[in-house]
Motif scaffolding. Structure first.
Motif, short mmCIF file in Angstrom:
data_model
loop_
_atom_site.label_atom_id
_atom_site.label_comp_id
_atom_site.label_asym_id
_atom_site.label_seq_id
_atom_site.Cartn_x
_atom_site.Cartn_y
_atom_site.Cartn_z
N TYR A 146 -15.59 15.84 11.45
CA TYR A 146 -14.31 16.11 11.71
C TYR A 146 -13.54 14.99 11.76
CZ TYR A 146 -14.91 14.50 16.71
OH TYR A 146 -14.97 13.66 17.81
N ASN A 147 -14.08 13.40 11.44
CA ASN A 147 -13.48 12.30 11.52
C ASN A 147 -12.75 12.56 9.96
OD1 ASN A 147 -14.42 11.18 13.57
ND2 ASN A 147 -16.11 9.99 12.73
N LEU A 148 -13.31 13.25 9.00
CA LEU A 148 -12.53 13.11 7.72
C LEU A 148 -11.01 13.89 8.15
CD1 LEU A 148 -12.45 12.83 4.68
CD2 LEU A 148 -13.56 14.77 4.29
N PRO A 149 -11.10 15.13 8.42
CA PRO A 149 -9.67 15.41 8.56
C PRO A 149 -8.82 14.77 9.63
CG PRO A 149 -11.02 17.08 10.06
CD PRO A 149 -12.00 16.08 8.86
N MET A 150 -9.32 13.94 10.40
CA MET A 150 -8.64 13.19 11.39
C MET A 150 -8.20 11.89 10.75
SD MET A 150 -8.17 14.65 14.23
CE MET A 150 -7.66 13.35 15.42
N VAL A 151 -9.05 11.30 9.72
CA VAL A 151 -8.59 10.07 9.16
C VAL A 151 -7.64 10.52 8.08
CG1 VAL A 151 -10.22 10.09 7.27
CG2 VAL A 151 -9.18 7.99 8.21
N ALA A 152 -7.70 11.92 7.41
CA ALA A 152 -6.49 12.22 6.53
C ALA A 152 -5.35 12.53 7.28
CB ALA A 152 -7.37 13.50 5.95
N ALA A 153 -5.44 12.95 8.40
CA ALA A 153 -4.12 13.15 9.17
C ALA A 153 -3.26 12.04 9.65
CB ALA A 153 -4.52 14.02 10.60
N ALA A 154 -4.07 10.71 9.76
CA ALA A 154 -3.61 9.50 10.18
C ALA A 154 -3.04 8.88 8.91
CB ALA A 154 -4.96 8.65 10.58
N ALA A 155 -3.76 9.05 7.74
CA ALA A 155 -2.98 8.70 6.48
C ALA A 155 -1.73 9.21 6.46
CB ALA A 155 -3.89 8.80 5.33
N LEU A 156 -1.52 10.78 6.51
CA LEU A 156 -0.22 11.34 6.36
C LEU A 156 0.73 10.95 7.36
CD1 LEU A 156 -1.61 15.16 5.84
CD2 LEU A 156 -0.52 13.41 4.14
N ILE A 157 0.26 10.32 8.87
CA ILE A 157 1.17 10.24 9.60
C ILE A 157 1.72 8.77 9.29
CG2 ILE A 157 1.46 9.26 11.95
CD1 ILE A 157 -0.65 11.61 12.72
N VAL A 158 1.11 7.98 8.95
CA VAL A 158 1.37 6.44 8.38
C VAL A 158 2.31 6.50 7.30
CG1 VAL A 158 0.55 3.99 7.41
CG2 VAL A 158 -0.46 5.11 9.14
N ALA A 159 2.30 7.71 6.32
CA ALA A 159 3.01 7.67 5.25
C ALA A 159 4.46 8.25 5.63
CB ALA A 159 2.44 8.56 4.30
N ALA A 160 4.33 9.06 6.55
CA ALA A 160 5.37 9.81 7.03
C ALA A 160 6.40 9.07 7.72
CB ALA A 160 5.14 10.89 8.17
N GLY A 161 6.06 7.86 8.10
CA GLY A 161 7.01 6.72 8.64
C GLY A 161 8.01 6.17 7.72
N GLU A 162 7.66 6.39 6.35
CA GLU A 162 8.44 5.58 5.19
C GLU A 162 9.08 6.82 4.25
OE1 GLU A 162 5.51 3.57 3.19
OE2 GLU A 162 5.17 2.03 5.38
N ARG A 163 8.94 8.08 4.63
CA ARG A 163 9.54 8.99 3.71
C ARG A 163 10.28 9.87 4.54
NH1 ARG A 163 4.28 10.90 0.21
NH2 ARG A 163 5.75 12.48 -0.23
N ARG A 164 11.19 10.81 3.54
CA ARG A 164 12.15 11.64 4.07
C ARG A 164 11.63 12.93 4.45
NH1 ARG A 164 17.44 10.58 -0.31
NH2 ARG A 164 17.63 8.51 0.31
N ASP A 165 10.35 13.19 3.76
CA ASP A 165 9.78 14.32 4.22
C ASP A 165 8.76 14.34 5.26
OD1 ASP A 165 8.03 12.98 2.57
OD2 ASP A 165 7.18 14.59 1.25
N ARG A 166 8.93 13.50 6.37
CA ARG A 166 8.35 13.10 7.19
C ARG A 166 7.92 14.38 8.02
NH1 ARG A 166 13.45 11.70 8.64
NH2 ARG A 166 14.14 12.81 10.42
N ARG A 167 8.78 15.29 8.28
CA ARG A 167 8.34 16.37 8.88
C ARG A 167 7.25 17.19 8.43
NH1 ARG A 167 14.59 17.83 9.91
NH2 ARG A 167 15.15 16.08 11.63
N VAL A 168 7.54 17.47 6.83
CA VAL A 168 6.45 18.18 6.36
C VAL A 168 5.11 17.32 6.57
CG1 VAL A 168 5.69 19.09 3.96
CG2 VAL A 168 7.98 19.12 4.61
#
Length: 486
Positions: A146-168
């Motif tokens: 389960y560390n894999l989906p969690m770190v993948a989620a973290a990568a999306l969250i970090v990316a979301a802070g810089e993108r217009r599609d942050r909600r997606v």
């Protein structure tokens, strides 16, 4: 978003790892685990996950036909491997765990680069590969998956802070959190932090309370969706109460472990995790590259993971595995620091890798190995009649393919003091019922700390009266007794 200047990319170590870096991480992961490949008795938890998944292939339903508190997603994860013959099934789930470890390490490096710690990103990834062996994570423990989906989620969250599609991206991140929760519910603590950080991002972007509340409700719904789906399946089959009790209510009834055992567990976790805390602290303020938000996110995630570990209690060593993901990402700042990069950082990794292999060897000798398990399985045999593992490895059910007489397959559920009153059945009554069903073979390990002596006495009296001792086989430091009905 403006492109990153080439000079900044060089400072971060690049956004994409090279083939040589990926190959190095994979090679170290294989070397860290190679001694346990094919071993059926790496750790008691994953033995049970495998046995449950195998039983599911034959129609058993978790919580009804075979009881435990783990979410059903964990058993579904083991099912592809458990559908194979035992030898190949073991290698399959261990290969799955190794792949999960490698992919998680690569994402640890990715997050380190985003934070501006590119020079230490590879070392942080290697740290994540070797550190789990110190925490009983050399096999397929649930956090390795389960560390894999969690770190993948973290990568999306970090990316979301810089993108217009942050909600997606935020919504996808919370779906991954929900997936992780269906592997083990302890992901909840980190998931709450992830949700709060996404709300912070949204507030900074729009500052509209109504939209923030709506977004928050959607994030919660997405995170809970996999668990709600599992509940819906059981409710549709008239087993909603069984699902709720096993997954949520029963944990509140579990008793504390002996004080000495808890103290040892805490000391072990502090000893193994404190270097990561120290390295993360030493890395603060060491770079102006990368995203300050990414660094803040990683530090707070690290803190949230530690808080979750403290709050969950019991403090078994493998409960520290989720802390390694943000911990190793933050430690990348230490490994990349010019003061530590040349000597101290590599020396720490070498020491940890060597210590980890010593721990693996010690555990192999303490628990037994594949050869000893094969000898024990042969003593139990595949003949007619059911098997009762009063205490010992549940993998005997998979190896001998003998039938079970109770849905309480985990021996601790019926013989440990901490489980008294916590499983929905009276331990003594269930043990007597099993013995009254006349199991053909009974397996017992020596008495151990935390065992209820009165439960052992029930079994030993039945062995003296109705059974004969047919074999005593070594399993690590213990001698396992095999009894056959007269």
């Amino acid at each position: 978003m403006s492109p990153i200047p080439p000079s900044s990319q060089a400072q971060r170590g690049g956004r994409v790892p090279t083939f040589a870096q990926v190959a190095l991480i994979a090679a170290i992961a294989l070397l860290a685990r190679i001694m346990t490949f094919g071993d059926p008795v790496i750790q008691v938890d994953e033995e049970f996950y495998y046995v449950t998944a195998q039983a599911m292939w034959r129609g058993a339903l978790p919580y009804i036909d075979i009881w435990d508190r783990k979410p059903i997603g964990l058993f579904l994860l083991y099912m592809p491997a458990a559908g194979l013959p035992l030898r190949w099934g073991l290698l399959a789930y261990q290969a799955m765990a190794t792949l999960s470890l490698i992919l998680t390490a690569l994402l640890v490096a990715h997050l380190a680069r985003r934070a501006g710690w590119g020079r230490g990103a590879l070392a942080g990834a290697i740290a994540y590969v070797v550190w789990p062996d110190l925490l009983n994570g050399v096999g397929g423990q649930s956090p390795i998956f389960y560390n894999l989906p969690m770190v993948a989620a973290a990568a999306l969250i970090v990316a979301a802070g810089e993108r217009r599609d942050r909600r997606v991206l935020g919504g996808l991140a919370m779906v991954l959190v929900g997936t992780a929760m269906q592997i083990k519910y302890t992901a909840l603590f980190e998931g709450i932090f992830f949700g709060l950080w996404l709300l912070r991002q949204e507030w900074r972007a729009v500052r509209r309370p109504v939209m923030l509340a709506a977004y928050g409700a959607i994030l919660v719904a997405l995170a809970l969706a996999p668990t709600v789906a599992a509940y819906g399946f059981y409710a549709a089959h008239g087993q909603a109460d069984a699902f709720v009790f096993a997954n949520f209510a029963s944990i509140a009834h579990r008793n504390a472990n002996p004080l000495g055992e808890m103290a040892r567990n805490i000391a072990t976790l502090v000893l193994i995790l404190s270097p990561l805390v120290a390295m993360a602290f030493a890395a603060r303020g060491g770079t102006r590259d990368g995203s300050p938000d990414a660094r803040g996110f990683l530090y707070l995630w690290f803190a949230a993971a530690v808080i979750g570990l403290v709050l969950f209690g019991t403090w078994f060593d493998h409960y520290g595995l989720p802390v390694l993901v943000p911990g190793c990402a933050c430690a990348a700042g230490f490994f990349g620091n010019a003061r530590f990069r040349r000597r101290l950082g590599p020396a720490i990794l070498v020491i940890v890798a060597l210590a980890a292999q010593i721990v693996v060897q010690v555990n192999l000798r303490a628990r037994g190995d594949a050869a000893q398990f094969a000898a024990l399985s042969e003593a139990v045999g595949r003949g007619p009649g059911c098997l009762y593992v009063y205490s010992g490895t549940t993998m005997l059910y998979a190896a001998t393919e003998r039938c079970r007489l109770s849905r309480y397959v985990v021996p601790a559920h019926l013989n440990r003091a901490r489980e008294s009153g916590a499983t929905g059945v009276d331990q003594a009554s269930e043990v007597r019922r099993i013995l009254a069903a006349r199991p053909a073979v009974v397996v017992m390990r020596p008495a151990f700390s935390g065992e209820r002596p009165e439960i052992r006495q029930i079994v030993t009296a039945a062995m003296a009266r109705d059974y004969r001792l047919v074999a005593v086989r070594p399993m690590g430091h213990e001698a396992i007794a095999v009894y056959r009905r007269r």
